[in-house]
Design an enzyme around this catalytic site. Structure first.
Site, PDB file in Angstrom:
ATOM      1  N   SER A 223       0.792  -1.237   0.000  1.00 38.66           N
ATOM      2  CA  SER A 223       0.000   0.000   0.000  1.00 38.66           C
ATOM      3  C   SER A 223       0.818   1.278   0.000  1.00 38.66           C
ATOM      4  CB  SER A 223      -0.958   0.005   1.194  1.00 38.66           C
ATOM      5  OG  SER A 223      -2.066  -0.841   0.952  1.00 38.66           O
TER       6      SER A 223
ATOM      7  N   LYS B 196      -0.001   3.758  -2.659  1.00 38.51           N
ATOM      8  CA  LYS B 196      -1.017   4.816  -2.570  1.00 38.51           C
ATOM      9  C   LYS B 196      -0.415   6.211  -2.508  1.00 38.51           C
ATOM     10  CE  LYS B 196      -4.648   1.945  -0.457  1.00 38.51           C
ATOM     11  NZ  LYS B 196      -3.983   0.638  -0.309  1.00 38.51           N
TER      12      LYS B 196
ATOM     13  N   SER C 287      -6.022   3.340   4.627  1.00 36.06           N
ATOM     14  CA  SER C 287      -5.522   2.593   3.473  1.00 36.06           C
ATOM     15  C   SER C 287      -6.626   1.799   2.786  1.00 36.06           C
ATOM     16  CB  SER C 287      -4.394   1.639   3.908  1.00 36.06           C
ATOM     17  OG  SER C 287      -3.622   1.241   2.797  1.00 36.06           O
TER      18      SER C 287
ATOM     19  N   LYS D 250       3.008   6.387   5.167  1.00 34.48           N
ATOM     20  CA  LYS D 250       2.216   5.310   4.565  1.00 34.48           C
ATOM     21  C   LYS D 250       2.794   3.945   4.878  1.00 34.48           C
ATOM     22  CE  LYS D 250      -1.362   3.966   2.629  1.00 34.48           C
ATOM     23  NZ  LYS D 250      -1.306   2.907   3.657  1.00 34.48           N
TER      24      LYS D 250
END
Length: 445
Positions: A66, A69, A130, A255
């Site tokens: 993720s 992202k 997320s 993140k």
């Protein structure tokens, strides 16, 4: 050939080094032998300059989960900045995303077909929790389809100067988790991969181009309005934020990422005493213990904040030692320059390193003789004042922040035909006089 001559002139005549008394500065980049970070790859950079402070296996391309992202966030902010979408837009949710958003094994907020969601709603669920289906819905809203968005992701990576990357979807999930709804042109079993260096570069550009991302990424807990009478709790997966289990002073992003292939990965950032650090750890610690990625990140933060400091090498408005440059075709034949801002570097507190300063003029502004060409505007960038360590320091690609811009201190207007004619006549008689004096002098030698 003309361009080669110009480049040669630029190198020989203008890319000179200003030896400013060899000032002593501490600096030494750390590596895997300096501190022990348990990760397949790791990097730490200065978040303002892009200077690499720690590295270990930073060019191997690995799954990033993720952390993908961050590129979706970058393109979203860019689309909003350019007026292509707005925070208040209602997003059309594709049919296959409703069941995906209800899959308990994936990070998601449950979406409903009888409720409208805005870009801002879905962005917050992506940045904080997320949420994968939310991310895919945003991608389609921005580009028309997730397939088109993935193409934009890879194109933007190239524009930003990243070297090792392969974006296959907007969320970072393995394509095999998407029940056949993976983007066209990407393999059914593919997963987005990047190197640690490229992940750090992406984070650097996201934070410097769109620092407002931290306003949301730093929220420890929020609620998502899934329907008129339904909310979903969204604890931030970043456990280094205030009030979380691995709280770290100054941490405010950025993140996480977790898949079987990526292990437990994390791009972190923290700000202390005006210094921002960006770290990346990939496949960190025990795969069964998600929080160990924060322990490994804390090692990097501790080392960065304890061992390094930012110093100002050159101040804004400072003139280099030789600060005037020849201008061709101008009313004035020279222009002076000053630095546009402070030139800061991260330095290690207990090591000594000498450096010199170097003026590099922007090659596209030079003629075949290596001269600047009028007109020039006051404040116009004409080059860079770079800092060169004896033991070279390294910066991430695409930042070019190993120096500071040099700008013109005055307007230099283009000279008219009369001025140029008189200048040519003066040059003609000057050369004649030089030739004559050389000849007469030869008679008596």
């Amino acid at each position: 050939m003309k361009r080669n001559n110009r480049a040669k002139w630029a190198r020989m005549s203008l890319l000179f080094t200003l030896i400013l008394a060899l000032i002593t500065v501490p600096y030494q980049k750390a590596d895997a032998n300096t501190i022990n970070v348990d990760a397949s790859a790791a990097i730490m950079i200065n978040g303002d300059t892009g200077q690499i402070l720690y590295e270990d296996n930073i060019d191997e391309q690995l799954a990033i989960a993720s952390m993908t992202k961050m590129m979706t966030e970058y393109l979203l902010f860019e689309a909003i900045e350019e007026g292509q979408v707005s925070w208040d837009d209602t997003v059309q949710i594709e049919d296959h995303l409703y069941p995906l958003s209800h899959q308990g094994g994936l990070s998601n907020v449950m979406l409903r077909s009888d409720y409208d969601y805005t870009v801002k709603d879905l962005y917050e669920s992506m940045a904080i929790y997320s949420a994968n289906a939310s991310t895919m819905a945003l991608a389609s809203h921005i580009a028309g389809s997730e397939s088109a968005f993935v193409q934009q992701m890879n194109e933007k990576a190239g524009e930003l100067g990243l070297d090792h990357y392969d974006f296959v979807n907007s969320s970072g999930l393995p394509n095999s988790s998407l029940d056949g709804h993976h983007p066209d042109g990407t393999p059914a079993d593919a997963e987005t991969t990047m190197s640690a260096r490229s992940v750090a570069e992406l984070a650097f550009h996201l934070l410097n181009d769109y620092p407002e991302v931290l306003e949301t990424a730093s929220i420890p807990f929020a609620e998502f309005q899934a329907g008129p009478d339904e909310t979903v709790n969204m604890p931030n997966w970043n456990q280094m934020l205030p009030g979380m289990s691995h709280e770290y002073e100054g941490a405010d992003g950025l993140k996480t990422g977790t898949t079987d292939a990526a292990g437990n990965s994390f791009t972190g950032t923290a700000l202390r005493d005006g210094t921002r650090l960006i770290t990346v750890v990939m496949n960190a610690g025990d795969p069964q213990i998600r929080t160990e990625r924060f322990d490994e990140t804390a090692k990097l933060f501790d080392y960065g904040f304890d061992q390094f400091e930012d110093i100002t090498v050159v101040e804004e408005g400072q003139e280099p030692e030789d600060n005037t440059f020849t201008v061709s075709g101008g009313k004035e034949t020279e222009v002076s320059v000053v630095t546009s801002e402070n030139l800061n570097v991260s330095t290690q507190k207990n090591a000594n390193q000498d450096y010199t300063l170097e003026v590099v003029l922007d090659e596209e502004l030079l003629n075949e003789n290596g001269e600047l060409v009028a007109p020039i505007s006051e404040g116009e960038r004409i080059g860079t004042l770079k800092v060169n360590f004896d033991d070279p320091t390294e910066y991430i690609q695409g930042t070019q922040l190993s120096g500071v811009a040099l700008v013109a201190t005055e307007d230099i207007e283009e000279a008219g035909w009369f001025t140029m004619s008189m200048r040519g006549i003066g040059s003609f008689f000057s050369s004649m006089w030089t030739s004559l004096t050389d000849t007469v002098s030869g008679w008596f030698n």
